[in-house]
Design an enzyme around this catalytic site. Sequence first.
Site, PDB file in Angstrom:
ATOM      1  N   HIS A 137       7.202  15.599  37.714  1.00 54.55           N
ATOM      2  CA  HIS A 137       7.121  15.105  36.761  1.00 54.55           C
ATOM      3  C   HIS A 137       8.564  15.210  35.713  1.00 54.55           C
ATOM      4  CE1 HIS A 137       3.672  19.151  36.801  1.00 54.55           C
ATOM      5  NE2 HIS A 137       3.431  17.862  37.653  1.00 54.55           N
TER       6      HIS A 137
HETATM    7  C1  LIG Z   1       2.338  16.796  44.651  1.00 55.07           C
HETATM    8  C2  LIG Z   1       2.356  15.969  43.422  1.00 55.07           C
HETATM    9  C3  LIG Z   1       1.354  16.914  42.229  1.00 55.07           C
HETATM   10  C4  LIG Z   1       1.291  16.857  41.069  1.00 55.07           C
HETATM   11  N1  LIG Z   1       0.266  17.258  40.091  1.00 55.07           N
HETATM   12  C5  LIG Z   1      -0.134  17.075  38.651  1.00 55.07           C
HETATM   13  C6  LIG Z   1      -0.835  17.491  38.050  1.00 55.07           C
HETATM   14  O1  LIG Z   1      -1.039  18.277  38.228  1.00 55.07           O
HETATM   15  N2  LIG Z   1      -0.307  17.563  36.223  1.00 55.07           N
HETATM   16  C7  LIG Z   1      -0.239  16.322  36.352  1.00 55.07           C
HETATM   17  O2  LIG Z   1      -0.482  16.198  35.107  1.00 55.07           O
HETATM   18  N3  LIG Z   1       0.403  15.665  36.713  1.00 55.07           N
HETATM   19  C8  LIG Z   1       0.747  15.518  38.330  1.00 55.07           C
HETATM   20  N4  LIG Z   1       1.712  14.975  39.228  1.00 55.07           N
HETATM   21  C9  LIG Z   1       2.375  13.933  39.020  1.00 55.07           C
HETATM   22  C10 LIG Z   1       0.919  12.770  38.599  1.00 55.07           C
HETATM   23  O3  LIG Z   1       0.696  12.399  39.941  1.00 55.07           O
HETATM   24  C11 LIG Z   1       1.545  11.527  37.801  1.00 55.07           C
HETATM   25  O4  LIG Z   1       1.816  12.282  36.734  1.00 55.07           O
HETATM   26  C12 LIG Z   1       0.751  10.414  38.042  1.00 55.07           C
HETATM   27  O5  LIG Z   1       0.237   9.899  39.334  1.00 55.07           O
HETATM   28  C13 LIG Z   1       0.861   9.288  37.296  1.00 55.07           C
HETATM   29  O6  LIG Z   1       0.465   8.295  37.455  1.00 55.07           O
HETATM   30  P1  LIG Z   1       0.746   6.623  37.559  1.00 55.07           P
HETATM   31  O7  LIG Z   1       0.126   5.678  37.356  1.00 55.07           O
HETATM   32  O8  LIG Z   1       2.230   6.630  35.948  1.00 55.07           O
HETATM   33  O9  LIG Z   1       1.880   6.044  38.254  1.00 55.07           O
HETATM   34  P2  LIG Z   1       1.628   7.009  40.118  1.00 55.07           P
HETATM   35  O10 LIG Z   1       0.290   7.939  40.377  1.00 55.07           O
HETATM   36  O11 LIG Z   1       3.020   7.017  40.874  1.00 55.07           O
HETATM   37  O12 LIG Z   1       1.161   5.483  40.802  1.00 55.07           O
HETATM   38  C14 LIG Z   1       2.775   3.901  40.834  1.00 55.07           C
HETATM   39  C15 LIG Z   1       1.966   3.045  41.750  1.00 55.07           C
HETATM   40  O13 LIG Z   1       3.131   2.112  41.256  1.00 55.07           O
HETATM   41  C16 LIG Z   1       3.581   1.725  42.676  1.00 55.07           C
HETATM   42  N5  LIG Z   1       4.678   0.671  42.687  1.00 55.07           N
HETATM   43  C17 LIG Z   1       6.057   1.189  42.203  1.00 55.07           C
HETATM   44  N6  LIG Z   1       6.818   0.553  42.528  1.00 55.07           N
HETATM   45  C18 LIG Z   1       6.231  -0.682  42.490  1.00 55.07           C
HETATM   46  C19 LIG Z   1       6.518  -2.359  42.395  1.00 55.07           C
HETATM   47  N7  LIG Z   1       7.910  -3.007  42.390  1.00 55.07           N
HETATM   48  N8  LIG Z   1       5.508  -2.557  43.202  1.00 55.07           N
HETATM   49  C20 LIG Z   1       4.586  -2.598  43.490  1.00 55.07           C
HETATM   50  N9  LIG Z   1       4.100  -1.283  43.035  1.00 55.07           N
HETATM   51  C21 LIG Z   1       4.830  -0.372  42.582  1.00 55.07           C
HETATM   52  C22 LIG Z   1       3.285   2.879  43.723  1.00 55.07           C
HETATM   53  O14 LIG Z   1       3.264   2.647  45.073  1.00 55.07           O
HETATM   54  C23 LIG Z   1       2.596   3.597  42.865  1.00 55.07           C
HETATM   55  O15 LIG Z   1       0.961   3.496  43.916  1.00 55.07           O
HETATM   56  C24 LIG Z   1       1.946  15.183  40.562  1.00 55.07           C
HETATM   57  C25 LIG Z   1       2.573  14.428  41.211  1.00 55.07           C
HETATM   58  C26 LIG Z   1       3.124  15.021  42.453  1.00 55.07           C
HETATM   59  C27 LIG Z   1       3.653  14.367  43.301  1.00 55.07           C
END
Ligand SMILES: Cc1cc2nc3c(=O)[nH]c(=O)nc-3n(C[C@H](O)[C@H](O)[C@H](O)COP(=O)(O)OP(=O)(O)OC[C@H]3O[C@@H](n4cnc5c(N)ncnc54)[C@H](O)[C@@H]3O)c2cc1C
Lengths: 214, 595
Positions: free
Chosen positions: B523
């Site tokens: 987080h």
């Molecule tokens: C084990 C674990 C448990 C979690 N549990 C919780 C929970 O219970 N509750 C909660 O609220 N949150 C939880 N989280 C956090 C949650 O996963 C994230 O807040 C959420 O997934 C964020 O979504 P996002 O779309 O912002 O980023 P992400 O899901 O990280 O997606 C971003 C994507 O962008 C891609 N990317 C990055 N850079 C580039 C680039 N230069 N070019 C192309 N692609 C790129 C990455 O590969 C990734 O697939 C947890 C996280 C983990 C790791």
Amino acid sequence: MQGLAGVAACGTVSGTGAAAPPKPYMPVFFNAAEWNFLLAACDRLIPADANGPGALALNVPRFIDQQMTTPYAQGAQWYMAAPFVQGPDNLGYQLPYPPRDLYRHGIAGMNAHATTRHAKPFAALAPDVQDDLLRAAEGGRLVFGDVPSAAFFDQLLANVMEGAFSDPIHGGNTGLGGWAMLGFPGARADFMDWVDRYGAHYPLGSVSITGETA
Amino acid sequence: MSDDARTLKPVDVVVVGGGWAGSIMAKEMTEAGRTVVMLERGPDRSTAGEGAYPASIDELEGNFRYKLFQDLSKNTVTIRNNANQTALPYRRMAAFLPGEGVGGAGLHWSGVHFRMPPDDLRLRSRVIEKYGAKFIPEGMNLQDYGVTYEELEPFFDKAEKVFGTSGEAYKVNGQVVGQGNVFSPSRSDHFPLPPLKDVYTAHLFRKAAAEVGFHPYSLPAANASQQYTNPYGVQMGPCNFCGYCSGYACYMYSKASPNVNILPVLRRHPLFELRANCHVLKVERDSTGTRATGVTYTDAEGKVVTQPAEMVILTAFQFHNVRLMLLSGIGKPYDPVKNEGVVGRNFVYQNVTTSVVWLDPKVETNQYIGAGGGGVAFDDFNSENFDHGPLGFVGGSPVWVNQAGVKAIAGAHSGGPPGTPRWGSAWKAGMIDTYRHSLRIDAHGANMAYRDVYLDLDPTWKDAYGQPLLRMTFDWKDNDIRMNRYVVDRIGDVAKAMGARNVHLTRREFGKPFDTRQYQTTHLGGGAVMGTDPQTSALNRYMQSWDVHNVFVIGANAFPQGTGYNPTGMVAALAYWAAHHIRTTYLAHPGPLAG
Ligand SMILES: Cc1cc2nc3c(=O)[nH]c(=O)nc-3n(C[C@H](O)[C@H](O)[C@H](O)COP(=O)(O)OP(=O)(O)OC[C@H]3O[C@@H](n4cnc5c(N)ncnc54)[C@H](O)[C@@H]3O)c2cc1C
Ligand code: SF4
């Protein structure tokens, strides 16, 4: 080699009844001296006792040897770009060595230290002397060239735990003995009927990915 | 950009990153009739593939070889505790575990699904109203989000319906309707699904917390308590508490993920194209620097390609968004010495510590049973739910039992009570006792933002594409340590009421620096925050870059400071909120949405 592998085969068997003796395992990555160390160290890190099987009966050395041929052991998942600058411990691992190299340097260092101090390699020492050496390595009190002993010890201990408690598909946790001593059901992964049976003992034994049960 | 770069046919929208934020934005933009290309640096992934039973039920691969996580060998960050140190690379996964591949971390997150507390959204104003401006410690950059709970409510509601979230409401439309969190604000509707059952440890915690006088409630969980069909028409099955949740794709199709809840529909949409294994290097801008023209990326074969677009939406995860802004020159980089600039400013984390309670040896706690989002919490010391005046710190912390399933290797590593050796027969005895008879209670605290805690580009280390790594300058501060210690003492009260045989209260220690080797959470927040003042925020309140109006940046990077809750519910709501304003205003009149 036969004789060394035999140490694993003769490893103390778990209290839950003797299984057929495991086939002697021929290490792929570790040489004879290294394997000898690994067997002895694993036996100290997870000894067989009244609480359950030890690392040898669980084939932890075999697990570690098999891991050494995976990309992980070659550092494929670690950021390994130079420069390698040492800093405070809390900023994490900064050595240029992937797991395989840590084992090579670390085991050579442990054996060299044992030979200098006690005129014998680690595996030939008495268990309490081995424990002292392992504790010294754990506490970072030995140095193997540019590898601090704690870095090697942490790598070894982490892999030993993995070997004893991961799915047997990876070569360790033989007979699901690691899981049985914890009461961990393994790959059951379905507790729909059990989630609100408060305080009741979970009745089913462990199961592995391939369907082996204990 | 190199001369041999290929330039592709223009599209309306490029979405960078295929996680929750990216999938929501892509869905919304295709609904608005726009052509969308989603670029994801990792492989294509699906629940049918990565989640297939029994191969997926493998703790070594899931939690120790990080099968579904970011490939650090290609790209990582450097970290230091303060500006006088040399930041060093985060070479091995430990403190936080960023995702990678289609679905992002959303494929293998846990599922705790919160709404942001109203007071947290205007924390600076609230603290000043209650305690006066002098209450804010020197060097703390306390800010408001620039958006209120009332404005976001429809989007929190929408996200819960898309995720199929299980929970119990307290108030709906101002009426008390159930046993939910008494501190939570009124909602426009119930949760789409009833709460998950309590696992045994959560049940014991609920009883004890109530006895002490706190107000326990079921954690809102994006793990389906029943069968569910979401507004997009995709189906989820009921969670069976398999315990292989955090770090795993859900083989039961019960945990909400972009892969289950959005992408099956998106993938079939004629206006949508997904390109996996495409790593975006930078956002391109026109000669004025105020308009993005598209992005440049390295494709699966390693060729450098330019994708022109009318609009670029960064959804690459909190710190990858900040890095892409820095690499692309979008927004003024933060300078902590001059205290100027905004990109990299207000970097925050989660101030979490886990305490352990041992029960009678006759009691089996069955820690392997659990769901990632399930459990019981109390909020009596979260947000502005309590009087901070006499305590003298800003921020708070929910307290909970969130038993996501403790498996054997993790149990072996955690070992026995403090003082137990890490190996040998004494370890074995202590570890088995702890595994079978203990439970874990988290203080999941907020982390405030500080002037000298920030993100910038590292001067030394580079990624596999030759671009500088992001540098984190981060440490715990006294305010946050005092907050943690106060709340952890309340855990002690609850443990006593549980009839604990032994308790280990884990408090943050003064002077003990942030340790990158110990898993905490993923987080991470801030660094490109939203707000109403371009001097202190990189994004306006619609998640739009103040400087380059056709760039929107969605992620926890927008949080001006940390919060006691997990971030994803807020990230998803902000995505729907931004999408709403793009659809209703921006598409017809491209330009700054706030001025
Ligand atoms: C084990 C674990 C448990 C979690 N549990 C919780 C929970 O219970 N509750 C909660 O609220 N949150 C939880 N989280 C956090 C949650 O996963 C994230 O807040 C959420 O997934 C964020 O979504 P996002 O779309 O912002 O980023 P992400 O899901 O990280 O997606 C971003 C994507 O962008 C891609 N990317 C990055 N850079 C580039 C680039 N230069 N070019 C192309 N692609 C790129 C990455 O590969 C990734 O697939 C947890 C996280 C983990 C790791
Ligand atoms: S605990 Fe539930 S939601 Fe999580 S992976 Fe298992 S079945 Fe899916």
